[in-house]
Every structure is written in C-alpha cells, then in structure tokens.
Design a protein around this motif. Structure first.
Motif, mmCIF file in Angstrom:
data_model
loop_
_atom_site.group_PDB
_atom_site.id
_atom_site.type_symbol
_atom_site.label_atom_id
_atom_site.label_comp_id
_atom_site.label_asym_id
_atom_site.label_seq_id
_atom_site.Cartn_x
_atom_site.Cartn_y
_atom_site.Cartn_z
ATOM 1 N N ARG A 201 0.832 -1.214 0.000
ATOM 2 C CA ARG A 201 0.000 0.000 0.000
ATOM 3 C C ARG A 201 0.862 1.258 0.000
ATOM 4 O O ARG A 201 0.475 2.287 -0.553
ATOM 5 C CB ARG A 201 -0.919 -0.006 1.220
ATOM 6 N N LEU A 202 2.026 1.180 0.639
ATOM 7 C CA LEU A 202 2.908 2.349 0.642
ATOM 8 C C LEU A 202 3.409 2.649 -0.769
ATOM 9 O O LEU A 202 3.719 3.794 -1.100
ATOM 10 C CB LEU A 202 4.087 2.128 1.598
ATOM 11 N N GLU A 219 11.222 6.298 -2.608
ATOM 12 C CA GLU A 219 10.432 5.457 -1.700
ATOM 13 C C GLU A 219 10.194 4.082 -2.332
ATOM 14 O O GLU A 219 10.301 3.054 -1.660
ATOM 15 C CB GLU A 219 9.094 6.125 -1.362
ATOM 16 N N ILE A 220 9.871 4.082 -3.597
ATOM 17 C CA ILE A 220 9.591 2.817 -4.281
ATOM 18 C C ILE A 220 10.841 1.929 -4.294
ATOM 19 O O ILE A 220 10.768 0.736 -3.988
ATOM 20 C CB ILE A 220 9.082 3.080 -5.722
ATOM 21 N N GLU A 539 16.576 13.927 2.753
ATOM 22 C CA GLU A 539 17.172 12.929 3.648
ATOM 23 C C GLU A 539 16.121 12.216 4.502
ATOM 24 O O GLU A 539 16.422 11.222 5.145
ATOM 25 C CB GLU A 539 18.244 13.586 4.535
ATOM 26 N N HIS A 540 14.884 12.717 4.485
ATOM 27 C CA HIS A 540 13.864 12.076 5.314
ATOM 28 C C HIS A 540 12.913 11.174 4.533
ATOM 29 O O HIS A 540 11.986 10.619 5.092
ATOM 30 C CB HIS A 540 13.048 13.151 6.050
ATOM 31 N N VAL A 541 13.166 11.041 3.232
ATOM 32 C CA VAL A 541 12.226 10.321 2.379
ATOM 33 C C VAL A 541 12.060 8.859 2.800
ATOM 34 O O VAL A 541 10.951 8.339 2.837
ATOM 35 C CB VAL A 541 12.667 10.423 0.906
ATOM 36 N N LEU A 543 12.996 7.705 5.730
ATOM 37 C CA LEU A 543 12.878 7.609 7.180
ATOM 38 C C LEU A 543 11.528 8.184 7.593
ATOM 39 O O LEU A 543 10.510 7.524 7.484
ATOM 40 C CB LEU A 543 14.037 8.368 7.843
ATOM 41 N N HIS A 544 11.561 9.432 8.040
ATOM 42 C CA HIS A 544 10.363 10.066 8.567
ATOM 43 C C HIS A 544 9.155 9.975 7.639
ATOM 44 O O HIS A 544 8.047 9.663 8.073
ATOM 45 C CB HIS A 544 10.665 11.529 8.904
ATOM 46 N N LEU A 545 9.362 10.264 6.354
ATOM 47 C CA LEU A 545 8.211 10.321 5.449
ATOM 48 C C LEU A 545 7.535 8.951 5.338
ATOM 49 O O LEU A 545 6.316 8.842 5.395
ATOM 50 C CB LEU A 545 8.653 10.817 4.072
ATOM 51 N N LEU A 546 8.345 7.912 5.216
ATOM 52 C CA LEU A 546 7.809 6.561 5.094
ATOM 53 C C LEU A 546 7.167 6.116 6.415
ATOM 54 O O LEU A 546 6.070 5.568 6.433
ATOM 55 C CB LEU A 546 8.943 5.616 4.703
ATOM 56 N N TYR A 547 7.861 6.369 7.515
ATOM 57 C CA TYR A 547 7.330 5.985 8.824
ATOM 58 C C TYR A 547 5.982 6.663 9.092
ATOM 59 O O TYR A 547 5.045 6.039 9.574
ATOM 60 C CB TYR A 547 8.302 6.395 9.941
ATOM 61 N N SER A 548 5.910 7.956 8.806
ATOM 62 C CA SER A 548 4.685 8.674 9.151
ATOM 63 C C SER A 548 3.541 8.280 8.221
ATOM 64 O O SER A 548 2.381 8.266 8.627
ATOM 65 C CB SER A 548 4.910 10.187 9.147
#
Length: 805
Positions: A201-202, A219-220, A539-541, A543-548
């Motif tokens: 889904r992500l 991300e992909i 730099e957050h793609v 990490l933070h972006l995926l996690y959130s």
RNA sequence: GCGGGUAUGGCGGAAUUGGCAGACGCGCAAGAUUUAGGAUCUUGUGUUUUCACGUGCAGGUUCGAUCCCUGUUACCCGCACCA
C-alpha cells in the motif's frame, strides 16, 4: 520611512501580529481550509542553522499568499525534541535533558520568531511533553493490539559509538547515520513494528499523490518490490530447501545452490552430522558473522567466497539434475528465503561465483555469450536447453514454469520486498518509554490506557549501561511493578522509542493540540486533514516520510484519522552551502549564523535572500555580497514612495507591468520559483524608477505582492500610507489579462534562421501586415534584396522568419 | 553495478507546446556625490580588432535547437551481493 529600518520595525510588527493573533487558524471556519507543513526542527544546542529559514520562509510565503487569497490556513510549528545530542550533552554536563530541552526550545523559538514567520503559535507541540507522548505511547499500544508491534530476538545494527541500536534506515554505508561510528551486529530482543505489512500500500497509494517524482522513486526503490517465485528443491538429507528467484524461467540453467551461512538448515545438518567438512563450514560461518556492516559493504565487487557442502546435495525439481550446495555470504539471510538457485549464465553474481569455483555454466537464454559474462537481458532472447520451455520468450517461460510448478506442488509465484520491519527499541534514556510490562506468568502485557503516559522517571546517570541496556534498567523501584493483568510481580520495559516516533504523527496533533481525551478530535481531523502541502528534506524520504505514512495508514485503518494518506503534496528544498560551495560545518569554518544576518540586515533581507539565492530545490552556496543586493532592493522599495503622485494608473507601461507581475508572482509562488518571482518584482521596480513616478494605488499593489516575501517592511509601508488594517490580512491582487496586454510588441526578424533585426509592431497585428512591415525595414531589406523568398513564417507575438534562396 | 539528477558569462542563476540566449542579482570598470565609506546615484559589462563565434563534447532533425533525437564525457545524490 525611506529605507528598510529593520531595527525599528521588525520587532514592532512581530509583536502586533502576535497581539492580534493575526495568523491563528480557525477550526471549522467556512472558508476553504489549507494545511501547510514544514518539518518541525530538532532543537539542538547549536541553535538555528542558516538552512532552517529556507523551507520555513518558502512555506510561509505560500501560507501568507493563501491567507490573502481567502483561505483558512493552518501553518503550525513545534519541536521534535527527543534525541541523542541532548542526551549526550546531558551526560557530559550532568544536567537533566528536560532542562536542556526547555532551554534549547526557548532559544529556537526566539530565533524563529525573529524571522516573522506566520506560524499559529497557539498550536505549538513538543514531543517530549508528557501530554504529547501520552498519545505516542497510545498509538504504540494500538499497534501492539493489532499485531503490528512485536518483540523479537534478532540481529540488530548497533552503533559502537552511540551505544545504540539503529534501524536499517539509519545505517549509511555500514556506518551510523548520525555520528558516522562503526556499526556491528548484535543479537538483542527488540520491539519491532510491522511496516512490511503496509509495503504494497505504501507503493500503490503514491500513485495519487502530488509528490516530487524523485521522492516517489526513492520510496519505491527503498521498499524494493520484486516479483518472482518460491521453489522447493529436494535434498539428499530429506529436507526441502525453498529458494526465491525472480527468474524461474532460467531453472534449467541452475547448476548449483547457495544458502546463506546463517540458514537454519545448515545448523540442523551440522548437528545431525551430515556435513563431512563441518570444520570448514563452521569456520566460514564464524568469519561471516564477525564481519561488520561496513566490512560487508566494502566486500561488494570483491571476490566471492564460499564453501561447498560435502555430504548434502540438492536436486533440481524440474530437470532432475543433481546439484551441489554452497554456503556464501553473498546470499543474505534476511531476504527472500535465505537460499537461491544459482544460474551463472544469467546472473552476474552467480557467474562470478561459478568462474571462481569452476562450476558449469549452462546457457538457457539465447542472445549473449555466457562464457564472457552473464546474459541478463529479459526483454530479448529465447529459451534453449530448457525442455518444454524451449523457444519461448522470457515472459512466456516465466508464466509457463510457474504454472508447471504449481501443478506439481513444488512452487508458486511470490512477491518480495527489500523493506524490513522497523526496529523500534532504543536502549537510551531520552525517548518515550515503551508502555509495556513483562510478567512472568502473562508474558508481555500492555500498560492500561488510563495509566498513560508512562512518564520518564528522573535518573542520576544518563549513560547507557555497559551491557547495552537503557539507563532506566538501573531504577529497580521503577522497573519493578505489578502485572496489570494478574496483579503478580512484573517488570517494566526499559527500552525507549526511537526519535522517529514522535514525528510520525505530529501533524495530527496540530489539528487539536490541547486535547486530553484523544490524540485529536475526529471532527477537527476531518476538517483539517490531509496536509495539503508538506515540504521537507530529501534525507527524510526513506525515514520520517515513510514511517509517518505507515502510522497514518494504520490510524486510518482503525478509524482514528479520516484519510488514507497524510500528505497530498510533498516538495523538497536544497541545502544552503558555505561560501566555498562546501557543506557548512564548524570544522570547515564556513558557518553563517542567521542571527548575525538578521541583526545586520533585518529579517526581510534574510528571507528575501534565501528565496532569491537560486532554484529552491537545489543546493546553493551562500554569498555575503548578494545578501546586500537584497537589502538594497528593500531600501529602494521604501524610497520608491517618494515617487508617488496621484491615484489610479500612471501609465500603460506600469499598469501592464504590474499586472504581468501579479500573474508571475502568483504562479511562481505556487510552483516554488521564488527566485524568479523576486526577479520580476526587481525588474518592475527598475521600470518604475526609469519612469520616475507612480500612483499610490500602484505602490500599494506592489508592496502587497512583496508582502509574503518581506512582511515587515511592507506592513510598515502599508500603515505609513494609510492602508486599512493589516497588510498581511489584505486581499491578494487580481490579475486582469486585458490590463496586462502590451500596445506594441518587438518582433524578432530572422532570415534563413539567423536573427537579422527587430521591428516594433502594434500588438494585434495580422500576419500579412507584419510580413510587409518586416520587409519594409531597411536592415532586413538588405538581406532580402535579389533573393527569392521560399517560405514566410509568422509566430504571433514573437517572430517573423524568411527563408530565401 | 542499479536508480535518479545536473552541465548556460568572472559568480548565483533566467529563458517550455522549439522562436531575440544570458532576465534578475552579485562582481567588475568608468563617472557623479561624499571628510570618509563594505554608503548612494548614473553608465557600461558573454567572447572577438573585424568577419563572426558562443548553452560540457561529437553528430542528427528543423526555416530556426539551451530545449527534440543518437552517441559520449564529467560531476552530484540515493541504493548497494535484495537472487
């Protein structure tokens, strides 16, 4: 005021905006809502970096313009305040991290306020506030209840310098993302979050989002979906070994099998005495285990190593061929099944390995020279040496072989992901305690929700213990508790959460920051969510972006939030580099302090310069001289009021220039081309100076356009000239196409593709008249005389081109 | 190795359904003003004496290419033995 007197006006207007709560977002307002978000900072002891104001100002400009266009804008700010630097500073200075954090936040807030950003400060959040992390813990409990948080004994990445466990995402080139320290493997029992359950889904839900393409691809790629098949290979031991392959079509070319040294069956076979060269195998296992991530990264492109098992072999279930089994560290235990079928003819790594160990290479896809190297093209080539697959294309053969395997009951198609579950435990003090209790009888038991938050207890020493446990583990009074389920003796979890926890849902809290009954009121979430525009660092793609996104999707699944994705649009800013083009750092001595720029040139100058410095998405070096150019522009803007004469429109030229600027600035803000928006205003200002006068109405429009970029000076000028109310809340100018039109247009005239002159013509001129006028031009005539015109090209509003012989 | 991106004056950068390359700013030069100036104002500023030449390099398509196509080089970012 005839220059930008920042010393007098910056603070004055910041106070007025504060006092009037000019930028307060109103819940349930009938105006259309707009939620703009910047990544909330980690309030470090160093204070604000010159890079911070870049995204903040950009999103401030967007927010201010939206507000002036009649939107109910939510533009909030907060503090992502748990984290290692604070904890390390606490250890060094023997100060409570809470005190350090408060001090740092106060400093950051003061610095950010000095920039005149239109944040709604009434919604400030702080991840280290128990009223906030109560809900971070609450979300963890929901994840636990739904089977998405689990405790697992596993090999983890351990930073030898921070003495902390790292998530896969935090390991960069085998080193710690934060400190660069060496990362080694340790076996530890850790809390894990099952982000892999959301992998598909992500990926899928990215399709409808307005994210930068490079954000999406990154991300992909990180999630790393691949389609293939799992196939069972029988072995001489009687056990089946399941391999994963993306190329089941090449199975007739499988000449050996490779298992990762950590594969469970290897241990089983060793224990059963089936492996004759056990010493050699054990030695290889030990060596592989010893390697750190860094060494292993270094191994790439180096020679392959491995050991052939003596005593156990496998059988190709399709061809029936007997093949040897190797162990090698080029096969990862953590991906797929930890075992592969090796097809040296069509896989580069297998080819390298086969060459080194003198293993047969059987070509099964025609098209390359498999003695010279692996042939890996899947688009072309047909199957050979492959029994019933012969003659098929790769795609056909994949389908056919999977059908066959399913029919035989020895394999099936399978999707794999590179994404791993999220290591969620940290053996550190300054983080949210994991709200779990371990009972001898009941096992892990969640802390009842009415007992949240589980507060961080005060400790005397913040250092992690030598055995790698959290400092909390030394507080026996706190650790020993009773089991919420059976009432018997139990122990609290001493691990804390990683600093990515609090930031995984902070945007939700902004919608209702003071709620003590829920993480936010569902109605308010329904009104404000999703975030319309989120800007942050590349730099957050992963990490933070995926996690959130993961957390938001989970909260959507359990009906806490109303949207399946948290952010509609994601953009990214470039870094500000030092004057020498290198990354700013103390050791390089090229650090610029934003406070110095503000006190020397004013907040508006800093804002304007950071937006003018270059393409917003790209990094750009700092230039002290160019900063002064921006100050000069603001001074000239203030001085321009001396030219005001009368009302209405001063000239067709300025009127049309103004309307072109309205269009340009409006569009450029929407596409983050701040540098060209500012350039357009500078050019217009130059035109006004050339003309020598303008009207009050024109001046007011000009400073309205400039207001989002330079709010202090324009607010002051607006008030000076009798503008009504706050300029920040005034109406954004409307573009009028009819007023933007020029009366006369300069046409470029080409002969045989070369520019030979320019001719001024009325705006609405027809083709024939334009061509006639061009031919009549003295200069052009010279190029046409004595030649035959074979083609005439007329581009309205731009150019005329003659092709002659 | 795979994926993504970039390449334009002395510098940061403009220029999109292919149509005046270098907007805007910095720097630089000359002049004005000033006791002074890292202040302000004015003018000039891609290269070349001219013809002309110029958007990393070599080709191609087109009346016309920074822009489209083919090949190539350099640099940056992400991932990295993911079968």
């Amino acid at each position: 005021m005839t220059r930008y007197e920042f010393e007098q006006i910056d603070k004055k207007w910041q106070d007025i905006w504060d006092e009037k709560q000019a930028f307060r977002a109103e819940d349930f307002s009938p105006k259309p809502k707009y939620f703009t978000l910047v990544e909330f900072p980690y309030p470090s002891g160093q204070g604000l970096h010159i890079g911070h104001p870049r995204p903040y100002t950009a999103m401030d400009i967007i927010s201010r313009k939206k507000r002036m266009q009649g939107y109910n804008v939510l533009f909030p700010m907060g503090w992502d305040a748990f984290g290692l630097p604070t904890e390390n500073y606490a250890i060094k200075t023997k100060t409570n991290p809470e005190i350090i954090t408060e001090r740092n936040i106060n400093h950051f807030r003061e610095q950010i306020k000095s920039l005149g950003l239109s944040f709604d400060w009434s919604r400030e959040v702080n991840t280290t506030d128990p009223d906030y992390y109560k809900w971070t813990q609450w979300i963890f409990l929901q994840l636990y209840r739904h089977g998405l948080a689990y405790k697992k004994e596993m090999t983890v990445n351990f930073c030898t310098s921070c003495k902390i466990v790292l998530a896969n995402e935090e390991v960069v080139n085998g080193r710690c993302e934060r400190c660069g320290g060496e990362v080694v493997h340790k076996v530890k029992s850790q809390w894990m979050l099952k982000i892999t359950a959301y992998a598909q889904r992500l990926i899928d839900d990215l399709a409808d989002l307005d994210f930068l393409p490079r954000v999406k691809t990154q991300e992909i790629n990180w999630i790393g979906r691949s389609e293939g098949a799992e196939v069972d290979f029988p072995t001489s031991s009687g056990d089946k070994v399941t391999v994963y392959t993306t190329r089941p079509d090449t199975i007739f070319g499988a000449t050996y099998m490779v298992m990762s040294p950590e594969h469970a069956l290897i241990q089983k076979w060793l224990d059963a005495g089936l492996i004759k060269n056990a010493d050699e195998v054990k030695a290889y296992q030990a060596e592989a285990a010893k390697k750190s991530d860094f060494e292993r990264t270094e191994m790439v492109d180096k020679e392959k190593t491995g050991v052939c098992l003596d005593g156990v072999s496998a059988t190709d279930p399709i061809s029936g061929a007997d093949i040897p089994i190797f162990i090698s560290d080029y096969v990862l235990a953590t991906y797929g099944t930890g075992a592969i079928m090796a097809v040296p003819a069509h896989d580069t790594r297998d080819w390298d390995f086969a060459k080194k160990f003198n293993l047969p290479i059987i070509e099964v896809i025609k098209g390359g020279d498999v003695e010279k190297g692996a042939y890996t093209d899947v688009a072309e080539g047909t199957l050979v040496n492959s029994g019933f697959l012969d003659g098929m294309s790769v795609a056909e053969a994949k389908r056919a072989i999977i059908d066959k395997m399913e029919e035989m009951g020895i394999g099936h198609s399978k999707v794999n992901f590179k994404l791993r579950d999220w290591v969620f435990s940290r053996q550190r003090y300054w983080g949210e305690p994991v709200p779990m209790v371990s009972c001898e009888k009941c096992g892990w038991v969640p802390v009842p929700e009415d007992q949240l938050p589980v507060r961080l207890p005060p400790v005397e020493h913040y250092e992690p213990t030598d055995d790698g446990e959290s400092p909390l583990s030394k507080l026996t009074d706190w650790v020993n508790t009773t089991c919420p389920r059976c009432g018997g003796p139990a122990k609290r979890e001493t691990d804390t959460m990683p600093n990515w926890a609090g930031s995984s849902w902070y945007f939700l809290r902004y919608c209702d920051p003071h709620n003590d009954k829920a993480l936010a009121d569902p109605e308010k979430l329904k009104y404000w969510m999703p975030v319309d525009w989120y800007n942050g660092g590349m730099e957050h793609v992963t990490l933070h972006l995926l996690y959130s996104r993961f957390w938001a999707k989970f909260l959507y699944d359990i009906d806490i939030v109303p949207t399946k994705e948290p952010y509609l649009k994601r953009t990214a800013h470039g870094m500000i580099l030092g004057e020498n083009g290198e990354k700013m750092s103390k050791s390089r001595g090229n650090v610029i302090n934003p406070d110095d720029i503000v006190s020397q040139y004013g907040a508006d100058t800093l804002r304007l310069y950071e937006m003018f410095i270059g393409d917003f998405e790209k990094s750009a070096p700092w230039s002290p001289d160019a900063v002064r150019g921006c100050k000069r522009f603001l001074d000239r803007t203030a001085a321009m009021q001396m030219l005001i004469k009368g009302k209405g429109s001063s000239s067709k030229k300025i009127e049309s220039g103004l309307h072109k600027a309205i269009k340009k600035v409006t569009e450029d803000i929407d596409s983050m081309k701040f540098n060209t928006a500012i350039a357009a205003l500078m050019a217009l200002e130059n035109d006004i100076y050339d003309q020598g006068s303008l009207t009050i109405d024109e001046y007011m429009t000009f400073i309205t356009l400039l207001n989002p970029f330079a709010p202090h000076i324009t607010e002051e000028l607006w008030a000076d000239l009798g503008g009504e109310g706050l300029l920040s809340l005034a109406k954004w100018p409307e573009y009028d196409e009819s007023k933007a039109a020029d009366e006369e247009i300069t046409y470029a005239v080409q002969v045989n593709g070369k520019l030979r002159g320019t001719v001024n013509m009325p705006a609405g001129i027809e083709k024939d008249d334009a061509l006639a006028a061009a031919k009549a031009d003295d200069r052009i005539k010279g190029y046409l005389d004595g030649k035959t015109i074979v083609k005439e090209i007329f581009v309205p509003g731009r150019l005329i081109s003659f092709v002659v012989k």
